[in-house]
Structures are given as structure tokens and as C-alpha cells.
Design a protein around this motif. Structure first.
Motif, mmCIF file in Angstrom:
data_model
loop_
_atom_site.group_PDB
_atom_site.id
_atom_site.type_symbol
_atom_site.label_atom_id
_atom_site.label_comp_id
_atom_site.label_asym_id
_atom_site.label_seq_id
_atom_site.Cartn_x
_atom_site.Cartn_y
_atom_site.Cartn_z
ATOM 1 N N VAL A 36 0.837 -1.214 0.000
ATOM 2 C CA VAL A 36 0.000 0.000 0.000
ATOM 3 C C VAL A 36 0.866 1.256 0.000
ATOM 4 C CG1 VAL A 36 -2.053 -1.095 1.001
ATOM 5 C CG2 VAL A 36 -0.298 -0.174 2.526
ATOM 6 N N LYS A 37 2.031 1.148 -0.648
ATOM 7 C CA LYS A 37 2.899 2.319 -0.791
ATOM 8 C C LYS A 37 2.188 3.393 -1.622
ATOM 9 C CE LYS A 37 5.135 -0.128 -4.620
ATOM 10 N NZ LYS A 37 6.253 -1.024 -4.958
ATOM 11 N N SER A 38 2.776 4.599 -1.602
ATOM 12 C CA SER A 38 2.218 5.717 -2.369
ATOM 13 C C SER A 38 0.712 5.877 -2.105
ATOM 14 C CB SER A 38 2.493 5.532 -3.865
ATOM 15 O OG SER A 38 2.192 6.726 -4.560
ATOM 16 N N GLY A 40 -1.510 3.854 -0.887
ATOM 17 C CA GLY A 40 -2.369 2.776 -1.410
ATOM 18 C C GLY A 40 -2.601 2.945 -2.901
ATOM 19 N N TYR A 41 -1.482 3.103 -3.672
ATOM 20 C CA TYR A 41 -1.552 3.311 -5.119
ATOM 21 C C TYR A 41 -2.526 4.453 -5.454
ATOM 22 C CZ TYR A 41 1.189 -0.943 -5.850
ATOM 23 O OH TYR A 41 2.203 -1.881 -5.850
ATOM 24 N N GLY A 42 -2.468 5.485 -4.598
ATOM 25 C CA GLY A 42 -3.262 6.681 -4.864
ATOM 26 C C GLY A 42 -4.710 6.590 -4.413
ATOM 27 N N ALA A 189 5.559 -10.514 -6.406
ATOM 28 C CA ALA A 189 4.580 -9.430 -6.285
ATOM 29 C C ALA A 189 3.335 -9.914 -7.056
ATOM 30 C CB ALA A 189 5.142 -8.142 -6.861
ATOM 31 N N SER A 190 2.457 -9.008 -7.479
ATOM 32 C CA SER A 190 1.221 -9.455 -8.150
ATOM 33 C C SER A 190 1.493 -10.399 -9.315
ATOM 34 C CB SER A 190 0.433 -8.256 -8.682
ATOM 35 O OG SER A 190 0.013 -7.432 -7.637
ATOM 36 N N ALA A 191 2.312 -9.955 -10.247
ATOM 37 C CA ALA A 191 2.522 -10.747 -11.463
ATOM 38 C C ALA A 191 3.163 -12.087 -11.120
ATOM 39 C CB ALA A 191 3.381 -9.966 -12.454
ATOM 40 N N GLY A 207 0.293 -5.801 -4.976
ATOM 41 C CA GLY A 207 -0.061 -4.395 -5.108
ATOM 42 C C GLY A 207 -1.108 -4.251 -6.198
ATOM 43 N N ILE A 208 -0.652 -4.102 -7.434
ATOM 44 C CA ILE A 208 -1.524 -3.682 -8.534
ATOM 45 C C ILE A 208 -2.710 -4.612 -8.771
ATOM 46 C CG2 ILE A 208 -0.220 -4.804 -10.426
ATOM 47 C CD1 ILE A 208 -1.756 -1.245 -10.450
ATOM 48 N N SER A 209 -2.546 -5.906 -8.581
ATOM 49 C CA SER A 209 -3.674 -6.798 -8.866
ATOM 50 C C SER A 209 -4.769 -6.688 -7.807
ATOM 51 C CB SER A 209 -3.209 -8.253 -9.022
ATOM 52 O OG SER A 209 -2.469 -8.394 -10.224
#
Ligand SMILES: *Cc1c(COP(=O)(O)O)cnc(C)c1O
Length: 349
Positions: A36-38, A40-42, A189-191, A207-209
Motif C-alpha cells: 500500500v505504498k504511495s 495505497g496506489y493513490g 509481487a502481483s505478477a 499491489g496492482i492486482s
């Protein structure tokens, strides 16, 4: 019908919970930690983390110490590990300790300083991304003297399952893992979480997923959109052949056409580089973004729609990965650029 007089960013926490469950099924028993950096991805680290905690998440990652301190305040007395990827920087031991943050040791100098930290630490080892982490040799050298709770590495090419760099990094990580037999291990990570059982270890760092970004930088139908950006139509206009839209010669009408002027722009996080390639969703179909200016964007709208109708600029129909690809960037950057001008609404909080 006007939903709002300005761009609205809806953050769907039920979709977040759905994506977490998809990742948990894919990780098959490995813990799904949330990155949840940045902020929480904004999308708001506090709201994101609280909902994920309610779904069972007990490990969070941030980049900066200040992000960790803010997250700890948001989490209150919830019992969760918060890892700081920047590690143990000079003069920060007291701050890390008093906020109960776990530094992810990333250099040999930090490993030296960690000997007197007196609290749990994680260790990042570089297996071939050449960004953060101790070299394998340095990791070997510190292995005996350091009490490590989590040993981790990061994949540089996990979005492409055919990349030989993935098995190369995996082979090095196997060796790293052997150096710290008592630590938990995390590589994906996600990928990477979608690369198969060999890559999962004890924890995947998603993160992203979690936010709907597909593991292959393409939309993945298993994942739901968490962020939806909509804005109302301000005007519908007709263009004649040769009319130019917006600044310079970014778009020239090849024939008579109908377009809609929408109350959002790059100030709201729409990426200007998506102009001419990216699509919005309006009146039930994909519509090309003809111009993206600071406050205004123009879409092709050959049929349907009326002044005041909402246009979806990002969401379940205007997909995150499609917008990122159209703008020549990654989904991560699209999300963190969603700015504060758009009104924020949380669903499922
Ligand atoms: C950002 C980051 C992640 C999360 O990556 P996603 O692609 O968003 O899943 C995981 N691990 C590390 C070390 C990171 O920097």
C-alpha cells in the motif's frame, strides 16, 4: 441526469476484497500481503488497509518510513506487520521502533546497522533485478550474524511468463532461501503470484492486482476494477471535415462528426499521452479520447449521450490496463496519478 458537477473517483472496497480473494486462491496457501505504498496506489492507504485487514490481511508493505508511520496511525490497535521497503536508513531506528515498523534491510551498510536494532527485520536480496537488495555474496556474509524474520527478493520481468530472467531469479532465490532457513520467504509481487507454485513461497506481496491491474499488463477478467473515474458531459458539438480539436493539431476531423466535451482532464489524473489512442466509455460503448487537456477532454460520440450524462474514464468498462497501454505506461502510474481534484467516494467502507 448529472451524477456530479465534477469528476468523481469511486473506490470500490468490495471489488478490492474480491481481488484479494482471487489472489489468495492463486497463492494457494501462501499469505497475501498488501503493498500500500504511495497512499495505497493513490486510492487512500488507510481505507484500503482497514478493509484488507477485515478480509484477513496481516502484513502490509510501504516504501517510505513516513508512509509506515501514517499507516500505523490508520491501523490503530489492529495487529499487523508493516514493512518499510526503504529499510533502515541512518538515524531512523528510533522512528521505526516507536511506530512498530519492520525495515526491509536493503544494503550491506543497513545489515551492519541492523545488528543493534533489537527488533524484527526483513532482508531483501537482489536476485537479478539490480535495484534494491544485498548481493548474494553479501547475504552469505551476513547470514550467520543476523536474525531475519522474512527474506525476500523482487522479480524484474514477472509480467512476461516466458522471460528467462524469471527462472534465473528463482534459482538464485532458492539459494538465498537456504541461507536463512528459519525466515519466511517471499519472491512474488502481483505478477509473480500468477507464475505458478514455485514462485509463491510463504508470502506474495500484492499491489496492482489488488486494485484490478492484470498480471500480464493486460486486463484480467478475474479481477474487478477498484477505481472508477467518471465525469459529466458539458457539451455536445458537431465538427466539420478538417476541424481541429483542442490545442495544436492533436486531432483533425476526417469527416463530419459528433463529439462530447467532458469535465475532466489531466488535473484529475487522466493521462495526456492517451490522447488519440485511449478510450472512455460513454452511452454504452468505447469512445476514442480525441483531446486530453488540463480540465477538459473531448471524446468521439457518434451516437447517444446528453449534456450531464456521466462518462466513464476509468473503471469496469474503461479498463485500467487498456488506458495504461494507450498512454505508454503501466497501470501503477495511472492509479497514482489520480489526483485529489476528483471527488472521492468509497463504496463498502
Ligand atoms: C511495489 C512492490 C510490490 C508490489 O508490486 P505490484 O506489481 O504492484 O504487485 C512488491 N514488492 C516490492 C519490493 C515492491 O516494490
Amino acid at each position: 441526469m448529472s451524477l456530479t458537477d465534477r469528476a468523481r473517483l469511486t473506490i470500490d472496497l468490495d471489488a478490492l476484497a474480491h481481488n484479494r480473494a482471487v489472489l489468495a486462491a492463486e497463492a494457494a496457501g501462501a499469505e497475501v500481503a498488501a503493498v500500500v505504498k504511495s497512499d495505497g496506489y493513490g486510492l487512500g492507504a488507510g481505507a484500503i488497509a482497514k478493509r484488507l485487514y477485515a478480509e484477513g490481511t496481516r502484513s502490509f508493505f510501504v516504501a517510505r518510513i513516513a508512509e509506515g508511520e501514517a499507516l500505523r496511525a490508520d491501523l490503530g490497535d489492529r495487529d499487523a506487520a508493516v514493512y518499510v521497503l526503504d529499510g533502515l536508513l541512518d538515524g531512523t531506528a528510533d522512528r521505526l521502533a516507536s511506530a512498530g515498523l519492520t525495515p526491509v534491510i536493503a544494503t550491506a551498510a543497513q545489515a551492519e546497522a541492523a545488528r543493534s536494532f533489537g527488533r524484527p527485520i526483513a532482508l531483501q536480496v537482489d536476485t537479478g533485478m539490480n535495484r534494491q537488495g544485498l548481493t548474494l555474496d553479501k547475504a552469505r556474509a551476513v547470514a550467520s550474524g543476523l536474525e531475519v524474520s522474512l527474506v525476500m527478493s523482487h522479480l524484474g520481468s514477472a509480467t512476461d511468463p516466458a522471460e528467462p530472467r524469471n527462472p534465473e531469479q528463482l534459482a538464485r532465490f532458492r539459494e538465498v532461501r537456504g541461507l536463512f532457513p528459519h525466515a519466511r520467504a517471499s519472491l512474488a509481487a502481483s505478477a509473480g503470484a500468477f507464475l505458478g507454485p514455485d514462485y509463491r513461497y510463504d508470502m506474495v506481496r500484492a499491489g496492482i492486482s489488488l486494485f484490478g491491474g492484470g498480471p500480464g499488463e493486460r486486463p484480467d477478467p478475474r479481477l474487478k476494477a477498484v477505481a472508477t473515474l467518471t465525469a459529466p458531459i458539458l457539451d455536445i458539438r458537431r465538427l466539420a471535415t478538417g476541424d481541429r480539436v483542442g490545442y495544436g493539431s492533436s486531432f483533425t476531423a476526417p469527416g463530419p462528426m459528433r463529439v462530447a466535451v467532458v469535465a475532466a482532464g489531466y488535473s484529475d489524473g487522466m493521462i495526456r499521452a492517451a490522447m488519440g489512442r485511449g478510450c472512455a466509455w460513454a452511452a454504452g460503448a468505447r469512445r476514442v479520447l480525441l483531446a486530453v487537456n488540463m480540465d477538459i477532454l473531448v471524446i468521439a460520440l457518434p451516437d447517444g449521450g446528453a449534456v450531464g450524462d456521466p462518462v466513464e474514464l476509468l473503471g469496469p468498462n474503461a479498463l485500467l490496463d487498456d488506458l495504461a497501454n494507450a498512454a505508454g505506461t503501466v497501470a501503477h502510474e495511472v492509479l497514482v496519478r489520480l489526483s485529489s481534484r476528483a471527488e472521492r467516494v468509497y463504496l463498502g467502507a
